[in-house]
Every structure is written in structure tokens, then in C-alpha cells.
Design a protein around this motif. Structure first.
Motif, mmCIF file in Angstrom:
data_model
loop_
_atom_site.group_PDB
_atom_site.id
_atom_site.type_symbol
_atom_site.label_atom_id
_atom_site.label_comp_id
_atom_site.label_asym_id
_atom_site.label_seq_id
_atom_site.Cartn_x
_atom_site.Cartn_y
_atom_site.Cartn_z
ATOM 1 N N LYS B 57 -10.017 0.279 -1.790
ATOM 2 C CA LYS B 57 -8.658 -0.266 -1.905
ATOM 3 C C LYS B 57 -8.053 -0.510 -0.514
ATOM 4 C CE LYS B 57 -7.332 3.420 -4.103
ATOM 5 N NZ LYS B 57 -8.583 4.175 -4.003
ATOM 6 N N THR B 58 -8.130 0.519 0.317
ATOM 7 C CA THR B 58 -7.573 0.385 1.664
ATOM 8 C C THR B 58 -8.298 -0.720 2.431
ATOM 9 O OG1 THR B 58 -6.909 2.692 1.709
ATOM 10 C CG2 THR B 58 -7.188 1.615 3.834
ATOM 11 N N THR B 59 -9.609 -0.757 2.258
ATOM 12 C CA THR B 59 -10.392 -1.794 2.929
ATOM 13 C C THR B 59 -9.929 -3.187 2.499
ATOM 14 O OG1 THR B 59 -12.279 -0.291 3.012
ATOM 15 C CG2 THR B 59 -12.735 -2.628 3.344
ATOM 16 N N MET B 104 0.706 0.892 6.037
ATOM 17 C CA MET B 104 -0.593 1.568 6.012
ATOM 18 C C MET B 104 -0.561 2.896 5.267
ATOM 19 S SD MET B 104 -1.521 0.881 9.964
ATOM 20 C CE MET B 104 -3.137 1.634 10.005
ATOM 21 N N GLU B 105 -1.731 3.263 4.759
ATOM 22 C CA GLU B 105 -1.894 4.554 4.100
ATOM 23 C C GLU B 105 -1.617 5.674 5.116
ATOM 24 O OE1 GLU B 105 -5.755 4.959 2.372
ATOM 25 O OE2 GLU B 105 -5.482 7.053 1.858
ATOM 26 N N GLY B 106 -0.863 6.676 4.696
ATOM 27 C CA GLY B 106 -0.586 7.789 5.607
ATOM 28 C C GLY B 106 0.615 7.542 6.505
ATOM 29 N N LEU B 178 1.236 -2.388 0.121
ATOM 30 C CA LEU B 178 1.745 -1.026 0.157
ATOM 31 C C LEU B 178 0.629 -0.071 -0.219
ATOM 32 C CD1 LEU B 178 4.488 0.222 0.669
ATOM 33 C CD2 LEU B 178 5.093 -0.204 -1.708
ATOM 34 N N ASP B 179 0.173 0.743 0.750
ATOM 35 C CA ASP B 179 -0.992 1.596 0.497
ATOM 36 C C ASP B 179 -0.567 3.034 0.209
ATOM 37 O OD1 ASP B 179 -3.527 2.574 0.240
ATOM 38 O OD2 ASP B 179 -4.275 1.750 2.121
ATOM 39 N N GLU B 180 -0.683 3.435 -1.049
ATOM 40 C CA GLU B 180 -0.417 4.799 -1.504
ATOM 41 C C GLU B 180 0.901 5.386 -1.016
ATOM 42 O OE1 GLU B 180 -3.263 7.537 -2.349
ATOM 43 O OE2 GLU B 180 -5.001 6.278 -1.927
ATOM 44 N N PRO B 181 2.013 4.786 -1.451
ATOM 45 C CA PRO B 181 3.311 5.341 -1.037
ATOM 46 C C PRO B 181 3.554 6.749 -1.567
ATOM 47 C CG PRO B 181 3.585 3.595 -2.668
ATOM 48 C CD PRO B 181 2.149 3.564 -2.235
#
Ligand code: ATP
Ligand code: MG
Lengths: 293, 278
Positions: B57-59, B104-106, B178-181
Motif C-alpha cells: 500500500k505504502t509503495t 506519509m505513513e508515520g 493519506l497513509d494510515e492516519p
């Protein structure tokens, strides 16, 4: 009584030259923070600044302000040129490759200067005031005092740019998290270029001051060795560290030189270096682990 | 399985702001992570992208925003169209200027910058960001206004996530990736964040591609969803349909039709681990 006076005079002279370590250290730290490049050519860039000033002031006989302005412009162009042609193509290569590259850059700059101006020491035209200056009873070389004052102004400009200028925000954001800076629209390659420009201008100004005090020669680049100690002691990524360690090492060298003899200057700084590295491996004020080389 | 992978069955009358067509992504010239992934985000919608750990997913988001370049990853096949134009060859900051913003995630807040400076850092893609743009962010996140002079490193996890979204908002993009809010947030805070995400989408008209582990939340706010496994889409469809699909319910919401969950413990365990990791 006179013992105290000597101590004070030596200390003032030490802090004065420490100011020049501090601003050159600042130049080093800026490049490291923004681009993670350990720039071992900083001493040679400083030397080139001194020679460019010599060329403008002695060679072309320009008035002081024009020569200084010209030096600043040339140093800035040099910074942009180095970043664009040597550093940016190395993006993503191993840190040690870039590190070696800056060593090579230092030799190229020294060689260029020797080709143009020869290997013999030269004197800059006198532009700093030369009459003796007294703080109370203590004698201070007015050249050193003026250089220190100019270095202080450079530091203030530097800090103000960092804090209040929009580009300063971009610089600090990139230093803090490069991927995130990129992801929100900061032109990271431009920030790299900017940091090299500002750093080379700062080193060039330091070169003009160092040269005015002690004369210029192609071996001036060894000044960079003391600066390297300064930034390792202060922390490669710490602006505050460069300032504090710069003044402190200037002081330490002066004291060691006056009380133990000139040959102890370098010994004293390197003993300090070893002690600091043993106690705090990433410098007094450094936050990140130093890149393994 | 419902719809076939790679063939989004979407209403073609509506425009896609983002169109990912059959992309392949390879890291370090050797590791293939995406294998023919396709998805589309309809203008003005929230589209969810779900899948387990390491599915890619992030990729996928990094491929869209151009951040793969920084990690020695490359899109080796397929096309990515943003607003109808191929993104190939554009640098991340150029895509942001065109209105594509990746959170970004994190969270990735700039820890030694203040909250306010973090927002300023997100305005470089725009010619004239004004005080009104900052006020807009503060109107969605009053907490950020209270803490605007604080260093972002000292914010709580929830406040940092608000800041991460606030930075996207101040840039006024057309689409936010939006990566894993919900990463590392309490259920209550997660719900608060998602309410605001839905409001931003409705009030600002910003399209969103939402990557989430919290499938229930993602289903609640999105209108269309994709589920991926090991580098490709395996199911996709309108959210209300997917949310009632027995397979999806069992494997991604953790509730089988028998009521009791087979994977529920895995889900719980996973969430715990995620929280611990963040
Ligand atoms: N820079 C990289 N180099 C090599 N492999 C990578 C890189 N980044 C990710 N991968 C691999 O690609 C796969 C997908 O990773 P990705 O981060 O996209 O997963 P994800 O779906 O976002 O998972 P998560 O839910 O844990 O965030 C993983 O197997 C991971 O190991
Ligand atoms: Mg991920």
C-alpha cells in the motif's frame, strides 16, 4: 598582576581567533545538516576565498568593499558550482564516496591556487585597523578584535536567516526530514544548492579575515583541520555546538600555545577531541549518530 | 471473488483525478513489490486502499507521489495519470505544485520546527499562502492553534497526526494521499481524525486516496474501496457493497457470517503490534 594580565590577553586573542573557527564550523555544519555531506574541503574553500580577495584587492586594485563583495559573489558561485557538478550527481552514493570526493576537491582547489598565484605566502593589503586596542589594561590586536566583530555579525545574519527567512524554514525542514520535505513540495535539490552557496560564502568571508590576520598561502587549508575538530567536538549537526566549540578551541589553542609552547597547540585540541569522543561520541551538542565512514 | 483485478468497474461518466494503470514497482533492481496494480480515484471522492502488512500500500502511494526515487525504487511498467497527464519524470515537489500531496505513513513532522513552521514548510508549492490558509487549518484543528508555537517533536501522537494532515490542508491540493492516519492512535482519537478527514473532503472538495489498516473506519468514510494482496488488487467495489460482502467481512473486518470471528484475534494482535511499532 602581570600574570593575570597575560592570561587575559592570551584568552582574548584565543576567543578572537575562535570566532573564525566558529563561523567556518557553521559553514561545515550547514552543509552536513542539509545534505549529510561531510565536507573536508571547507579549509580549502576558505583559502580560495582569501586568494580571490587578494586577486580583487591586490591584483585588480579594487577598493576594499568592491573586493569583498566580489569575493562573496565568487564564493557563492563556487558553492553552487560544486554542488551542481560534483555533489548532486553523487546523490544516493555511499557517504564514503562523497567524503573522498571532497578530499579530492580540496586538492584541486589548492592546485588551482598554486597555479595562479604560486606557492609562496603572500600578504593581503591592510584593510583591518592596526593600532593597538586596550580593554582596560589588556592589549588586544585590533585586527583580531575587528575580525571577531565581523564574525559575530556573520553569526547573527546566519541565525536570523535560519530563524526568520522562509528559505530558512525550508533548510531546517530538509535537514530534519528530507523525504517529508520533498513530499510537501520543498524543492530539495534547490535547498542543497542554497546550503552550499551560503556555506561557501561564509567560508570565503572567514578566509578574508584569516588572511588579513596571518597572511595567505596555499597551505592555509590546514585551518580546516582545526575546524574539523571544532565540529566533531560540537556535534556535526549542531549550530550551537559549532559556535561554542569554535570559541573554546580557539581559547584552548591560545592557552596551550602561550603556556606550553606552540608545538602543544594541536596536541591540546586533539586530546580534547579524543576525550569528547569517548564521553559523547556524537559531540557535545550533536543529536544524530555520526555517519559510519 | 467479485470484480477481477486490474479492471476497475467504475462509472466512467465521472472523471478520475488519479488513474493508476497496471503499474509494476521494483526496488533495488531486484525486489518486485507491485505486480500490475490498477486503481482510480474519482474526483471529489474518498477512495480506500486496504490490505495486510507488506501488501504494498505504502509503495503504491510512493509510486504515485514520486517518493520511490529516494529509496532506489522504480516504476518499471504501467502508467500513472494525475488529472489525465502522466506523472513519469516529475519530481515529488513538482507534483505537489500541481496539487498532489502525500501525507506519509508515520506522520513525519519536522520535530525541531514549531507547529507554525511545519505549516509554513508545506506552503512552498504555492505562490501566495496567506493567513487565511493557516486559519483554515486551525479551524479544523483548534488544538494546533493552541500549540502553534510549540516544537512539533513535543506534540502527542494525535496532535502530530493533526499536524501532518494540516500541512496537506494548507497546501490546498486537489488530492491527498493519506497513509494510515490511525497509526498508533486510540480508538477515540482515530474517530475524531476520521470525522475531520470526511469534513475536509466534503467542505474543501479534496479528493483522497486513503490507505488504512482500520478497515471499519476506512469503509465508514470512503465511497469506493480496493483491497490488495502481495502487490495487486484482489477485490474492489463501492464501499457499501464491499462492506457487506461475506468474504470481505470475514477477512478484512474480522467478522464472519457465523458472527464469531476466525481472524479477530489476528486483527487485534496486529493492531497491538502496529501501535507498539509507531
Ligand atoms: N525501500 C525498500 N526496499 C526494498 N523493499 C521494500 C522497500 N520498501 C518496501 N519494501 C517491501 O515492499 C513490500 C511492501 O511494502 P509496503 O511498505 O508498501 O507495505 P504496506 O502495504 O504499506 O504495509 P504496512 O501495512 O506494514 O505499512 C514489503 O515486502 C517491503 O518489505
Ligand atoms: Mg505502509
Amino acid at each position: 598582576m602581570t600574570d593575570w594580565l597575560l592570561l587575559i590577553e592570551v584568552s582574548l586573542a584565543g576567543i578572537g581567533s575562535g570566532g573564525l573557527y566558529a563561523i567556518t564550523g557553521l559553514a561545515f555544519v550547514l552543509i552536513y545538516k542539509a545534505t549529510k555531506v561531510v565536507n573536508l574541503a571547507i579549509g580549502e574553500i576558505l583559502m580560495l576565498g582569501a586568494y580571490v580577495f587578494f586577486g580583487f584587492s591586490a591584483g585588480l586594485a579594487l577598493p576594499f568593499w568592491l573586493a569583498a563583495l566580489g569575493t562573496v559573489v565568487v564564493a557563492g558561485l563556487l558553492g553552487a558550482g560544486i554542488e551542481r557538478t560534483m555533489i548532486r550527481p553523487m546523490l544516493g552514493e555511499s557517504p564514503i564516496a562523497v567524503f573522498m570526493l571532497t578530499i579530492g576537491l580540496g586538492s584541486i582547489l589548492t592546485g588551482t591556487v598554486e597555479l595562479i598565484w604560486g606557492a609562496n605566502p603572500l600578504r593581503l593589503p591592510e584593510y583591518l585597523p592596526n593600532q593597538p586596542l586596550f580593554l582596560g589594561d589588556a592589549y588586544v590586536s585590533s585586527k583580531v578584535a575587528t575580525a571577531f566583530a565581523i564574525a559575530s555579525v556573520v553569526v547573527l545574519i546566519f541565525l536570523a536567516l535560519f530563524r526568520f527567512w522562509r528559505g530558512g524554514v525550508a533548510l531546517r525542514a530538509t535537514a530534519s526530514d528530507q523525504a517529508a520535505a520533498y513530499s510537501m513540495g520543498i524543492n530539495v535539490p534547490k535547498v542543497f544548492s542554497l546550503s552550499w552557496i551560503i556555506a561557501c560564502v561564509t567560508a570565503g568571508v572567514a578566509g578574508m579575515l584569516v588572511g588579513a590576520i596571518g597572511g595567505i598561502s596555499p597551505t592555509m587549508g590546514v585551518f580546516g583541520l582545526s575546524v574539523l575538530v571544532v565540529v566533531i567536538v560540537g556535534g556535526l549537526d549542531s549550530v550551537l555546538g559549532a559556535l561554542v566549540a569554535g570559541l573554546f578551541i580557539g581559547l584552548l589553542e591560545a592557552l596551550a600555545g602561550a603556556y606550553l609552547g606552540g608545538e602543544y597547540k594541536t596536541l591540546a585540541t586533539f586530546v580534547l577531541l579524543v576525550v569528547v569522543l569517548m564521553v559523547r561520541p556524537y559531540g557535545l551538542f550533536g543529536t544524530h549518530e555520526i555517519e559510519r565512514l | 471473488m467479485k470484480a477481477a483485478a486490474g479492471m476497475p468497474e467504475r462509472d466512467d461518466a465521472k472523471r478520475s483525478v488519479l488513474d493508476v494503470r497496471n503499474i509494476e514497482v521494483v526496488f533495488n533492481h531486484t525486489v518486485q513489490v507491485l505486480r500490475g496494480l490498477s486503481l482510480a480515484v474519482e474526483e471529489g471522492s474518498i477512495t480506500a486502499l486496504l490490505g495486510s502488512n507488506g501488501a504494498g500500500k505504502t509503495t503504491t502511494l510512493k509510486a504515485v507521489s514520486g517518493l520511490l526515487d529516494l529509496e532506489n525504487g522504480a516504476v518499471t511498467g504501467g502508467d500513472i495519470l494525475f488529472d489525465g497527464a502522466a506523472t513519469r519524470g516529475f519530481k515529488p515537489h513538482e507534483l505537489v505544485r500541481n496539487g498532489l500531496f502525500h501525507v506519509m505513513e508515520g506522520r513525519h513532522v519536522f520535530e525541531d520546527l514549531t507547529v507554525e513552521e511545519n505549516l509554513v514548510a508545506a506552503t512552498f508549492s504555492r505562490a501566495g499562502a496567506s493567513a487565511r490558509d493557516f486559519d483554515l487549518v486551525y479551524s479544523y484543528f483548534p488544538r494546533l492553534h493552541e500549540r502553534r508555537k510549540a516544537l512539533a517533536g513535543y506534540l502527542s501522537g494525535g496532535e502530530q497526526q493533526m499536524l501532518a494532515i494540516g500541512r496537506a490542508l494548507v497546501a490546498q491540493p486537489r488530492i491527498i494521499l493519506l497513509d494510515e492516519p490511525s497509526l498508533g492512535l486510540s480508538p477515540l482519537l482515530t474517530e475524531e481524525i476520521f470525522t475531520i478527514i470526511a469534513r475536509i473532503n466534503a467542505e474543501q472538495g479534496t479528493s483522497m486516496l486513503l490507505v488504512e489498516q482500520n478497515a471499519a473506519m476506512a469503509f465508514a468514510v470512503s465511497s469506493y474501496a480496493y483491497i490488495m494482496e502481495t502487490g495487486r488488487i484482489v477485490i474492489d467495489g463501492p464501499t457499501d457493497r464491499l462492506a457487506n460482502d461475506p468474504d470481505v467481512r470475514e477477512f478484512y473486518l474480522g467478522v464472519g457470517d457465523e458472527g464469531a470471528s476466525r481472524n479477530y484475534r489476528d486483527v487485534k494482535h496486529y493492531k497491538r503490534r502496529k501501535r507498539w511499532l509507531s
